[in-house]
Design an enzyme around this catalytic site. Structure first.
Site, PDB file in Angstrom:
ATOM      1  N   GLU A 327      37.621  39.056  29.557  1.00 28.12           N
ATOM      2  CA  GLU A 327      37.657  38.673  30.976  1.00 28.12           C
ATOM      3  C   GLU A 327      36.607  37.608  31.249  1.00 28.12           C
ATOM      4  O   GLU A 327      36.844  36.665  31.989  1.00 28.12           O
ATOM      5  CB  GLU A 327      37.402  39.902  31.862  1.00 28.12           C
ATOM      6  CG  GLU A 327      37.603  39.640  33.354  1.00 28.12           C
ATOM      7  CD  GLU A 327      36.365  39.123  34.075  1.00 28.12           C
ATOM      8  OE1 GLU A 327      36.504  38.621  35.198  1.00 28.12           O
ATOM      9  OE2 GLU A 327      35.263  39.193  33.527  1.00 28.12           O
ATOM     10  N   ASP A 355      36.148  46.533  38.399  1.00 29.92           N
ATOM     11  CA  ASP A 355      35.271  45.523  37.797  1.00 29.92           C
ATOM     12  C   ASP A 355      34.280  45.017  38.836  1.00 29.92           C
ATOM     13  O   ASP A 355      34.108  43.824  39.030  1.00 29.92           O
ATOM     14  CB  ASP A 355      36.107  44.365  37.226  1.00 29.92           C
ATOM     15  CG  ASP A 355      35.231  43.350  36.497  1.00 29.92           C
ATOM     16  OD1 ASP A 355      34.076  43.689  36.171  1.00 29.92           O
ATOM     17  OD2 ASP A 355      35.699  42.228  36.258  1.00 29.92           O
ATOM     18  N   HIS A 425      25.586  40.011  34.696  1.00 33.36           N
ATOM     19  CA  HIS A 425      25.440  38.987  33.634  1.00 33.36           C
ATOM     20  C   HIS A 425      23.998  38.762  33.190  1.00 33.36           C
ATOM     21  O   HIS A 425      23.670  37.696  32.662  1.00 33.36           O
ATOM     22  CB  HIS A 425      26.021  37.636  34.082  1.00 33.36           C
ATOM     23  CG  HIS A 425      27.491  37.679  34.390  1.00 33.36           C
ATOM     24  ND1 HIS A 425      28.181  36.596  34.871  1.00 33.36           N
ATOM     25  CD2 HIS A 425      28.406  38.674  34.266  1.00 33.36           C
ATOM     26  CE1 HIS A 425      29.452  36.925  35.042  1.00 33.36           C
ATOM     27  NE2 HIS A 425      29.612  38.182  34.691  1.00 33.36           N
TER      28      HIS A 425
HETATM   29 ZN   LIG Z   1      33.351  41.874  35.004  1.00 35.32          ZN
END
Ligand SMILES: [Zn+2]
Length: 466
Positions: A327, A355, A425
């Protein structure tokens, strides 16, 4: 068409009402199972602590495929399989290094990381003057004259007054995704992007970027700088326009490699050709261990199938868990899944994605027509005891997106999003930042909606069946 569906609903809804107590009981059982006898947290612990960050094409991603397949195999589902998909392979290389130089020999180190997909700097690093902008639209006004030979510093922060932090993210992420491609057109030699993070800290946040159709020789290195680093750089620049920024990164793109989506299903007893999917993405960025993004969504989705079995529920429709690969930097897994579904003429009636982190669930967002939305919101009161109240139209998720069309109802779990971008992230997206109960409540909320959709069908599907 829509009117017919609404008329149909008016006939249909009173019958839903009759079995509400059965639904209340089933939801209660699902939530109890998740909170007292759940597997999601154990699975997440293994994915995060034993495997770790799972960037597409990496050894860790391969391990995650094998691990989740083995766990699904052990659940006694009707079928578990791997769906092959070629994925990009980008590696970060050695830890990035950066400093700003106020005067020769006067340096301050900065926390940076390469953006996913970026090229490396020259092996000795890159040092240049900096030009700060608040967005891509400023580049044209500045022109080549002011940009050429410099590092462009994109410093538009996420908007703090937006309650939906994903909206604030959406308002900034163009700097990260296209900043380098745009700055290169004006002769910039590198790009430094303020991390997509609402709080001030020292973590740089990576994420995907693209050079678009920029020829290889024109591509310039791009990195993210922590929010504290961005504040400092901006302050120093205001005092001294001649400050120089140095950074070095050794990232590299390799040829695509073979990987897999991991899929498991329980065959429907009445309408096996109507497919309900629930999923998250198995790959993650490499800096942390990908617990929130999206280890949480994967284990919650696996837990949906496990709990339906555990509570003795026999689905009428086929219920499938899909752990999508890639993804983060390509969406290849999702694209492949939708492609194969189309080739096989599979009828997906509902696709749910998780998500948005393993935080306290608030509800769902839906991408569907009015008739389906009306049916779904008629179930709202069932969720009230679990403090689930957010049922809104607009948006589902990146991985279920390619299934759009043919009346498929798309949905995304919406957890509380206030802390998500503290971790997204970055190196601190790790297991200890996921709360066990919050994760389990999310899994139960998803399983509850899947149960209701399975039991009553989507409006279109019910119509077809008459
Ligand atoms: Zn994600």
């Amino acid at each position: 068409m829509v009117n017919r569906q609404i008329l149909f609903l008016l006939f249909f809804l009173p019958f839903i009402g009759i079995s509400q107590s059965e639904d209340e009981k089933q939801l209660k059982e699902i939530y109890t199972t998740s909170l007292t006898n759940g597997e999601s947290y154990n699975w997440l612990s293994y994915l995060s602590n034993q495997i770790g960050g799972r960037l597409s094409g990496s050894f860790n991603a391969e391990q995650a495929v094998n691990y989740t397949k083995a766990e699904l195999d052990s659940l006694g589902l009707d079928r578990v399989w791997l769906q092959p998909v070629m994925v990009p392979k980008w590696t970060r290389g050695i830890k990035e290094f950066s400093y700003l130089e106020n005067a020769p020999g006067e340096t301050t180190n900065l926390d940076i990381c390469a953006l996913g997909g970026s090229v490396a700097t020259p092996s000795g690093g890159l040092k240049a003057n900096v030009i700060e902008v608040k967005g891509i639209e400023e580049l044209e006004a500045l022109g080549e004259e002011k940009i050429k030979g410099k590092i462009v510093f994109f410093n538009r922060p996420m908007q703090a007054d937006l309650i939906q932090t994903f909206e604030a993210y959406g308002g900034c992420v163009d700097q990260r995704y296209s900043g380098a491609a745009e700055a290169a057109k004006y002769g910039a030699v590198g790009v430094m992007v303020r991390s997509m993070n609402l709080r001030l800290d020292n973590y740089p946040h990576t994420g995907s970027m693209s050079y678009g159709d920029l020829p290889v020789e024109k591509r310039i290195p791009a990195a993210a700088i922590s929010t504290n680093g961005a504040e400092m750089l901006s302050t120093v620049l205001a005092l001294n326009k001649d400050v120089k920024l140095y950074f070095r990164q050794t990232c590299k793109v390799f040829p695509d490699v073979q990987s897999y989506n991991v899929i498991g299903e329980i065959k429907g007893s009445e309408f096996p050709n109507e497919i309900i999917t629930v999923g998250g993405h198995l790959d993650s960025w490499d800096l942390g261990d990908g617990s929130h993004d999206d280890g949480a969504g994967c284990v919650q989705s696996m837990e949906v199938l496990r709990m339906l079995k555990e509570t003795g529920y026999k689905p009428k429709r086929t219920i499938r868990v899909v752990l999508f690969m890639n993804e983060e930097n390509g969406l290849r897994g999702a694209t492949k899944y939708a492609e194969v579904a189309k080739e096989k003429g599979e009828h997906h009636v509902f696709a749910l994605e998780s998500d948005a982190g393993g935080f306290t669930p608030r509800g769902f967002s839906f991408d569907c027509d009015e008739a389906n939305f009306a049916q779904i919101t008629s179930w709202k009161s069932l969720f009230k005891p679990y403090l689930i109240h957010y049922f809104e139209q607009g948006g589902s998720g990146a991985d279920v997106g390619p299934l759009k069309g043919n009346g498929t109802v798309l949905a995304g779990l919406r957890p509380d999003s206030q802390r998500y971008f503290d971790h997204h992230h970055a190196e601190n997206d790790t297991f200890e930042h996921v709360n066990k109960r919050e994760l389990e409540l999310g899994a139960a909320t998803m399983a509850s909606l899947v149960y209701l959709i399975d039991k009553y069908g989507t409006v279109q599907a019910s119509n077809i069946k008459g």
